[in-house]
Enzyme design. Structure first.
Site, mmCIF file in Angstrom:
data_model
loop_
_atom_site.group_PDB
_atom_site.id
_atom_site.type_symbol
_atom_site.label_atom_id
_atom_site.label_comp_id
_atom_site.label_asym_id
_atom_site.label_seq_id
_atom_site.Cartn_x
_atom_site.Cartn_y
_atom_site.Cartn_z
ATOM 1 N N CYS A 54 -13.061 24.448 -6.275
ATOM 2 C CA CYS A 54 -11.968 24.510 -5.286
ATOM 3 C C CYS A 54 -10.606 24.126 -5.869
ATOM 4 O O CYS A 54 -9.583 24.706 -5.495
ATOM 5 C CB CYS A 54 -12.309 23.643 -4.077
ATOM 6 S SG CYS A 54 -13.165 22.124 -4.468
ATOM 7 N N HIS A 58 -6.522 20.492 -0.946
ATOM 8 C CA HIS A 58 -6.349 19.814 -2.227
ATOM 9 C C HIS A 58 -4.892 19.965 -2.687
ATOM 10 O O HIS A 58 -4.369 21.082 -2.773
ATOM 11 C CB HIS A 58 -7.248 20.435 -3.299
ATOM 12 C CG HIS A 58 -8.713 20.170 -3.125
ATOM 13 N ND1 HIS A 58 -9.235 19.346 -2.151
ATOM 14 C CD2 HIS A 58 -9.784 20.626 -3.832
ATOM 15 C CE1 HIS A 58 -10.559 19.303 -2.274
ATOM 16 N NE2 HIS A 58 -10.916 20.079 -3.283
HETATM 17 N N1 LIG Z 1 -16.872 21.802 -0.060
HETATM 18 C C1 LIG Z 1 -16.011 22.475 -0.826
HETATM 19 O O1 LIG Z 1 -14.775 22.405 -0.635
HETATM 20 C C2 LIG Z 1 -16.519 23.367 -1.946
HETATM 21 C C3 LIG Z 1 -15.600 24.185 -2.601
HETATM 22 C C4 LIG Z 1 -16.036 25.034 -3.633
HETATM 23 C C5 LIG Z 1 -17.363 25.058 -3.959
HETATM 24 N N2 LIG Z 1 -18.255 24.246 -3.329
HETATM 25 C C6 LIG Z 1 -19.671 24.350 -3.717
HETATM 26 O O2 LIG Z 1 -20.353 24.981 -2.640
HETATM 27 C C7 LIG Z 1 -21.696 24.493 -2.539
HETATM 28 C C8 LIG Z 1 -21.906 23.895 -1.157
HETATM 29 O O3 LIG Z 1 -21.032 22.791 -0.969
HETATM 30 P P1 LIG Z 1 -20.913 22.049 0.435
HETATM 31 O O4 LIG Z 1 -19.741 21.173 0.293
HETATM 32 O O5 LIG Z 1 -20.983 23.031 1.550
HETATM 33 O O6 LIG Z 1 -22.295 21.171 0.424
HETATM 34 P P2 LIG Z 1 -23.133 20.586 1.666
HETATM 35 O O7 LIG Z 1 -22.270 20.368 2.856
HETATM 36 O O8 LIG Z 1 -23.887 19.442 1.110
HETATM 37 O O9 LIG Z 1 -24.189 21.774 2.021
HETATM 38 C C9 LIG Z 1 -25.240 22.112 1.152
HETATM 39 C C10 LIG Z 1 -26.098 23.234 1.725
HETATM 40 O O10 LIG Z 1 -27.145 23.524 0.778
HETATM 41 C C11 LIG Z 1 -28.410 23.486 1.485
HETATM 42 N N3 LIG Z 1 -29.459 23.018 0.592
HETATM 43 C C12 LIG Z 1 -29.554 21.811 -0.045
HETATM 44 N N4 LIG Z 1 -30.691 21.752 -0.769
HETATM 45 C C13 LIG Z 1 -31.337 22.937 -0.601
HETATM 46 C C14 LIG Z 1 -32.558 23.481 -1.071
HETATM 47 N N5 LIG Z 1 -33.347 22.794 -1.906
HETATM 48 N N6 LIG Z 1 -32.886 24.730 -0.700
HETATM 49 C C15 LIG Z 1 -32.093 25.451 0.131
HETATM 50 N N7 LIG Z 1 -30.925 24.982 0.641
HETATM 51 C C16 LIG Z 1 -30.549 23.735 0.261
HETATM 52 C C17 LIG Z 1 -28.191 22.537 2.637
HETATM 53 O O11 LIG Z 1 -29.169 22.806 3.653
HETATM 54 P P3 LIG Z 1 -29.792 21.654 4.617
HETATM 55 O O12 LIG Z 1 -28.748 21.375 5.684
HETATM 56 O O13 LIG Z 1 -31.008 22.288 5.163
HETATM 57 O O14 LIG Z 1 -30.049 20.463 3.759
HETATM 58 C C18 LIG Z 1 -26.775 22.911 3.063
HETATM 59 O O15 LIG Z 1 -26.796 24.069 3.856
HETATM 60 C C19 LIG Z 1 -21.860 23.463 -3.669
HETATM 61 O O16 LIG Z 1 -22.453 24.103 -4.763
HETATM 62 C C20 LIG Z 1 -20.417 23.043 -3.953
HETATM 63 O O17 LIG Z 1 -20.247 22.554 -5.255
HETATM 64 C C21 LIG Z 1 -17.870 23.409 -2.312
#
Ligand SMILES: NC(=O)c1ccc[n+]([C@@H]2O[C@H](COP(=O)([O-])OP(=O)(O)OC[C@H]3O[C@@H](n4cnc5c(N)ncnc54)[C@H](OP(=O)(O)O)[C@@H]3O)[C@@H](O)[C@H]2O)c1
Length: 360
Positions: A154, A251
């Site tokens: 991000c 950010h």
């Molecule tokens: N947040 C940001 O601003 C941002 C920006 C760029 C990139 N990212 C990237 O985007 C991705 C998601 O980030 P986030 O912030 O949305 O994280 P998050 O809120 O922690 O969400 C993670 C998601 O992954 C699922 N998950 C976790 N373990 C799993 C498994 N073993 N099998 C299948 N699904 C699983 C979770 O499902 P459950 O609810 O069922 O646990 C949830 O839907 C990450 O790789 C992060 O680095 C995030």
């Protein structure tokens, strides 16, 4: 051949921070219909409204409330044209590979495949030219129609936009120093503990600095002459320092940069940033911002609360553009971390892929 049909979309990681943003944005987008939602075994089998702690300020779209969340097994996603992944990196490696090998068009937010040389790392307002490696990616992996495109970290997604505009107009950059002030939604939910972040700044975002330093070089680089791999810049040096601050979304990044050649004037830099346009705009993609870079002359902007929704979260706001006594120029930028920094970029990547005939 471009695809003008409505595409069936799956969202993996649908219950998470990025997943919820996907759902808000896709529900407003005429090119896509939300078809399937996937998450971990903890959520699978439950209606989406029950599986999810909804944290968006927008209402949960009615159409997704009763969709039953599935586990992330490609066999369960028949009928989907595109797969958007907001999966946690711990799951994304195996799951995204399995979807790719099952011939899906995969648009990933996770870090796992960003630096693979045959996978475009694409900020869609910056480097759609990297889609040129998709044919080689398919050939190398024995795929007929599946492919993968990732978007960046991000913080990287905000930084590369003004750098690209300046590099295109004034030639190569030699050194960039960036200090980030990153919002807590960037850490997902529940993210950083409230006792760590309230009344505080945490001077570490684990893993973020090397990611930014490497991703900028890949995004601002080109592709090899035979279009088989991406070729990162060799001569640019980037130094990133990343901090977590008590802001919900958006950010902020303080940037100083040096041009390899003679530096342009501050007025020429402002004009260059204001005039920057890109291919997704020319193609008329639905999510492309009218103004890619919003330049502000107000002395105390950009600010997260006031500027993060510029261009519906798809524009980067740049202000405080002034000479740098060490390098050539310095400025402050703001990017919406879950829109241009995550789900919005993935969706625009898919719109571009559809318009250019990659989704078959
Ligand atoms: N947040 C940001 O601003 C941002 C920006 C760029 C990139 N990212 C990237 O985007 C991705 C998601 O980030 P986030 O912030 O949305 O994280 P998050 O809120 O922690 O969400 C993670 C998601 O992954 C699922 N998950 C976790 N373990 C799993 C498994 N073993 N099998 C299948 N699904 C699983 C979770 O499902 P459950 O609810 O069922 O646990 C949830 O839907 C990450 O790789 C992060 O680095 C995030």
């Amino acid at each position: 051949m471009s695809s003008d049909r409505v595409l069936n979309a799956a969202v993996l990681g649908a219950t998470g921070t990025v997943g919820q943003r996907f759902i808000v944005l896709l529900s407003q987008n005429p090119m896509f219909k939300i078809h399937s939602l996937g998450a971990s075994e903890r959520s699978a089998g439950k209606p989406y409204a029950q599986a999810t702690r909804w944290k968006m300020s927008e209402q949960m779209p009615e159409a997704v409330r009763n969709i039953v969340v599935k586990s992330c097994d490609p066999a369960l996603y028949e009928g989907c044209d595109v797969v958007f992944s907001g999966l946690d990196a711990s799951a994304a490696g195996d799951v995204e590979k399995a979807f790719l090998e099952s011939e899906f068009a995969v648009f990933s937010n996770a870090k796992n495949y960003r630096m693979a040389e045959d996978v475009p790392l694409c900020v869609p307002v910056v480097n759609t030219d990297h889609y040129a490696v998709v044919s080689a990616q398919r050939a190398a992996r024995g795929l007929k129609k599946g492919f993968m495109v990732t978007n960046s970290n991000c913080s990287t997604s905000g930084l590369v936009v003004p750098l690209k505009a300046l590099q295109d107009k004034f030639g190569p950059l030699s050194r960039v120093i960036v200090t980030t002030l990153q919002a807590i939604s960037g850490a997902g939910y529940p993210g950083v503990a409230s006792l760590d972040i309230l009344d505080n700044i945490v001077p570490l975002v684990p893993g973020e600095e090397p990611k930014m330093e490497a991703e900028v070089l890949k995004i601002l680089g080109g592709v090899s002459s035979d279009a088989s791999v991406c070729s990162p810049l060799q001569d640019l040096r980037v130094s990133a320092t990343c901090n977590r601050v008590p802001v919900v979304d958006g950010h902020t990044e303080c940037v100083s940069l040096e041009f390899a050649g003679e530096p342009p004037s501050i007025d020429a830099i402002k004009q260059c940033l204001r005039e920057y346009t890109c291919e997704v705009q020319a193609l008329g993609c639905f999510s492309a911002p009218a103004q890619v870079i919003s330049v502000t002359d107000e002395e105390d902007r950009p600010q997260p609360r006031l500027d993060r929704n510029a261009g519906a979260g798809m524009s980067v706001t740049v202000g405080r553009i002034r000479p740098c006594p060490v390098f050539h120029v310095r400025f402050t930028l703001l990017v919406h971390n879950t829109i241009l920094g995550a789900a919005g970029a993935s969706i625009l990547n898919a719109e571009y892929a559809a318009k250019k005939g990659y989704i078959v």
